[in-house]
Design an enzyme around this catalytic site. Structure first.
Site, PDB file in Angstrom:
ATOM      1  N   ARG A 163     -83.038  -2.894 -78.385  1.00  0.00           N
ATOM      2  CA  ARG A 163     -83.895  -1.947 -79.110  1.00  0.00           C
ATOM      3  C   ARG A 163     -85.274  -1.897 -78.458  1.00  0.00           C
ATOM      4  O   ARG A 163     -86.038  -2.846 -78.539  1.00  0.00           O
ATOM      5  CB  ARG A 163     -84.035  -2.328 -80.586  1.00  0.00           C
ATOM      6  CG  ARG A 163     -84.982  -1.375 -81.331  1.00  0.00           C
ATOM      7  CD  ARG A 163     -84.825  -1.413 -82.835  1.00  0.00           C
ATOM      8  NE  ARG A 163     -85.341  -2.614 -83.447  1.00  0.00           N
ATOM      9  CZ  ARG A 163     -85.502  -2.765 -84.779  1.00  0.00           C
ATOM     10  NH1 ARG A 163     -85.182  -1.767 -85.611  1.00  0.00           N
ATOM     11  NH2 ARG A 163     -85.943  -3.903 -85.279  1.00  0.00           N
ATOM     12  N   ASP A 442     -89.986  -8.929 -91.286  1.00  0.00           N
ATOM     13  CA  ASP A 442     -90.409  -8.380 -90.004  1.00  0.00           C
ATOM     14  C   ASP A 442     -91.430  -7.293 -90.287  1.00  0.00           C
ATOM     15  O   ASP A 442     -91.908  -7.135 -91.413  1.00  0.00           O
ATOM     16  CB  ASP A 442     -89.215  -7.879 -89.178  1.00  0.00           C
ATOM     17  CG  ASP A 442     -88.524  -6.657 -89.774  1.00  0.00           C
ATOM     18  OD1 ASP A 442     -88.997  -6.116 -90.805  1.00  0.00           O
ATOM     19  OD2 ASP A 442     -87.499  -6.232 -89.211  1.00  0.00           O
TER      20      ASP A 442
END
Length: 528
Positions: A163, A442
C-alpha cells in the site's frame, strides 16, 4: 544530490539505500512524477472544490448522473491472478523488518505491507521499508533482535500486497524539479521498479492496495500511472493488479466508476471502515445536524455502514471482482483469558457479518486473530471466494447517509482525547501503529478521535450527563488525560517521549476554527 538531473535527495543516503535510490530508479520515478504530478495537483484542488460546495450546502452527495451508463453497463474486470483468488484473511502492518517476516509467516493468505496509515513516514522507515521489501521478494530477509532471537521466512508465506501513501501526502525528502514528490508515486515507483520483474519470475506479481480515493478520476490517474510504468519497464499491460480501499463517503458513490477506470488492473474493492467513518464526519463538518455519537458505539451493524458493506459486495461481484472486508482492530489480551475470549467472540461476530453480506475476505491487525477469522470464513465460504454470488440489496443514497443514533458521553470524549494524544505522540516519534486499550490504533482511528472532538466542540453538543462540550472543557480534559497517561506510563517514559507536543497538536486541531483535512499533514512537519 542524486546524480539525476532535476532530482534532489534531501534525506541521508545510508549504504543500504543505494540499491533503492539508483539513478535508473530515480529516472523512472521522475518520469512518472513529471507526467502525472500535475494531474494529481488538479485532483487535490477538485477535492477542495467539492468539499467547499458541501460546506456551503450547495452539493448533495449521491450517485453521479453523468456516469449512469457505466453503472448500467454489463462490463467486467480483466481477471484475477491465481495467488489472489483466495484472500479469506489478510493481515496488515508497517514495513519494518520484523513485522514483514511475522506477517508473511502469519498463516494469512495475504500481507498488506503498509507505507500509509500504519506507518509514520519518516525518511528512514520509508527507505528501510523499500530495502526490506526488496529482500522479502527475493526471500533473503531475516532479522535478529537484541536478545539474539532470529526471524526468517517459512517455506509457505502470504502473498505480498503493497500500500503506497494516499494522494494527499508528499515526500519532502525527494524533490523533483524543486517540488516534493507525491508520496504515493514514490512508494509505488521504487517498489515496482525494483521488484515487479522479480515477482513475475517467482510466479506472483506486483500487487497494490490504493488508499483514500475520493473519485473515479483519482482511479483514472492510477490507471494511467500503471500503464506508463508497465510500458517503461517493458512489462505486459494488465500485469499490475490493484485493490482499491473504499474509505471515503465520496468513493462509496463511485464504486462502479472506480472499477471501470481500473478494469484492466483491478481485482477488488475493500471496506476501509475506520477511514470511512472519519470521512463521513469530516465531509459533513459544517452541518450541525450530522453529529456522530461516541466512536465505540458506531459499529458495522449500524445501517449506514452495513449498507456500505452490502453495496460493495453487490457492486464488485457484478463486475467479477472481489469484496474485501474491513479491519478487526482488536488485539489479543494475553494476561486475561476471559477478556481474550470476549475479543475473539467480537472478532468472530464481525467476520460472520462480513461473510454473510458477501465479502470474499477480511483484515486483521494481529497474527493471533488470523485463526479466528479463517475459521469463520472456512465455515461459511468453502470456495476460494464467493464472487459467483450475486446480490440485489437495493441500496439507495439515503441508506449510505443515514445518521447513526446514540449518545455522546464523557467516557467517549475522554477516550478520544486519550487515544488522540497517545497516537500522535507515537506518530511524531516515528511509530504509526500503536496498541492502545486493547485496540490497534493507526492514523485512521486517531483521525476519528480528533475530528469527533472538533465536531463536538464546534457545535457545543450536549453529553448524556447534560453538560455541553466546550473548548474549555476539552482543554481541561486534555490536561487531565495527559496526567493519566503520565501516571500509567511512569515519569521516565513520559518525559522521554513527546507527549507535551502531542497534546499541543491535538488541542490546536480539535479546537481550531476550521477542521483540518488530515492530522498527518501538520504532524508530518515533526518527522525527520
Amino acid at each position: 544530490m542524486s546524480g539525476v538531473k532535476g532530482v534532489e535527495i534531501l534525506g541521508a543516503i545510508k549504504p543500504a539505500y543505494k540499491k533503492i535510490l539508483t539513478p535508473e530508479a530515480l529516472k523512472f520515478l521522475a518520469t512518472l512524477v513529471r507526467k502525472h504530478g500535475p494531474t494529481r495537483d488538479k485532483l487535490m484542488a477538485y477535492r477542495a472544490e467539492r468539499q467547499a460546495a458541501v460546506d456551503a450546502g450547495k452539493l448533495k452527495l449521491g450517485f453521479l448522473k453523468e456516469t449512469a451508463k457505466i453503472r448500467e453497463g454489463k462490463w467486467k474486470i480483466a481477471g484475477i491472478p491465481a495467488d489472489l483468488m483466495d484472500r479469506r484473511v489478510e493481515i496488515t502492518g508497517p514495513v519494518d523488518r520484523k513485522m514483514i517476516i511475522n506477517a508473511l509467516n502469519s498463516g494469512a493468505k495475504c500481507f498488506m505491507a503498509d507505507f500509509e496509515d500504519s506507518a509514520a513516514p519518516t525518511w528512514d522507515l520509508m527507505m528501510d521499508g523499500q530495502v526490506n521489501l526488496f529482500d522479502a521478494v527475493r526471500r533473503k530477509i531475516s532479522f535478529t533482535n537484541e536478545a539474539g532471537k532470529e526471524y526468517k521466512l517459512n517455506k509457505d508465506i502470504a502473498t505480498l500486497i503493497v500500500r503506497p501513501r494516499g494522494w494527499h501526502l508528499l515526500e519532502k525528502h525527494i524533490l523533483i524539479d524543486g517540488e516534493p514528490a507525491p508520496g504515493g508515486i514514490v512508494d509505488f515507483a521504487l517498489f515496482f521498479f525494483h521488484n515487479a520483474k522479480e515477482q513475475l519470475k517467482r510466479g506472483t506479481g506486483p500487487y497494490f492496495y490504493l488508499p483514500k480515493m475520493q473519485s473515479h478520476l483519482e482511479a483514472r490517474l492510477w490507471n494511467s500511472i500503471f500503464k506508463d510504468a508497465q510500458d517503461l519497464l517493458k512489462i505486459p499491460q494488465k500485469t499490475i493488479k490493484a485493490t482499491v480501499l473504499i474509505e471515503t463517503i465520496w468513493a462509496a458513490f463511485e464504486m462502479d466508476e472506480i472499477l471501470y477506470e481500473l478494469r484492466n488492473h483491478i481485482v477488488a474493492l475493500n471496506c476501509g471502515r475506520w477511514d470511512y467513518i472519519f470521512s463521513f464526519i469530516k465531509t459533513y463538518r459544517n452541518h450541525p445536524d450530522r453529529i456522530i455519537p461516541d466512536r465505540h458505539s458506531v459499529g458495522m451493524d449500524r445501517h449506514f455502514l452495513d449498507s456500505y458493506s452490502k453495496l460493495l459486495c453487490e457492486t464488485t461481484h457484478k463486475r467479477g471482482a472481489q469484496a474485501m472486508g474491513g479491519m478487526a482492530a482488536f488485539i489479543p489480551i494475553k494476561n486475561d483469558p476471559a477478556k481474550n475470549e470476549q475479543v475473539f467472540a467480537k472478532v468472530a461476530a464481525d467476520k460472520l457479518r462480513e461473510v454473510k453480506n458477501g465479502h470474499d475476505g477480511t483484515w486483521v491487525a494481529h497474527p493471533g486473530l488470523v485463526p479466528v477469522a479463517i475459521k469463520v470464513f472456512d465455515e461459511h465460504m468453502p470456495t476460494p471466494n464467493q464472487v459467483h454470488k450475486q446480490f440485489d440489496y437495493k441500496i439507495k443514497a439515503k441508506d449510505l447517509l443515514e445518521l447513526p443514533e446514540g449518545q455522546i458521553t464523557e467516557d467517549g470524549l475522554r477516550n478520544n482525547i486519550n487515544v488522540g494524544i497517545q497516537y500522535i505522540e507515537a506518530w511524531i516519534s516515528g511509530n504509526g501503529c500503536v496498541p492502545l486499550h486493547n485496540l490497534m490504533e493507526d492514523a485512521a482511528t486517531a483521525e476519528i478521535s480528533r475530528v469527533q472532538v472538533w465536531q463536538w466542540v464546534k457545535y457545543g453538543v450536549t453529553m448524556a450527563d447534560g453538560r455541553t462540550v466546550t473548548r474549555e472543557l476539552v482543554l481541561r480534559m486534555i490536561d487531565e488525560e495527559l496526567a493519566t497517561v503520565r501516571k500509567a506510563l511512569g515519569d521516565e517514559r513520559f518525559y522521554k517521549g513527546r507527549f507535551a507536543e502531542a497534546a499541543g497538536i491535538f488541542a490546536r486541531m480539535s479546537t481550531a476554527a476550521q477542521c483540518a483535512d488530515f492530522l498527518t499533514l501538520p504532524a508530518y512537519e515533526y518527522l525527520d
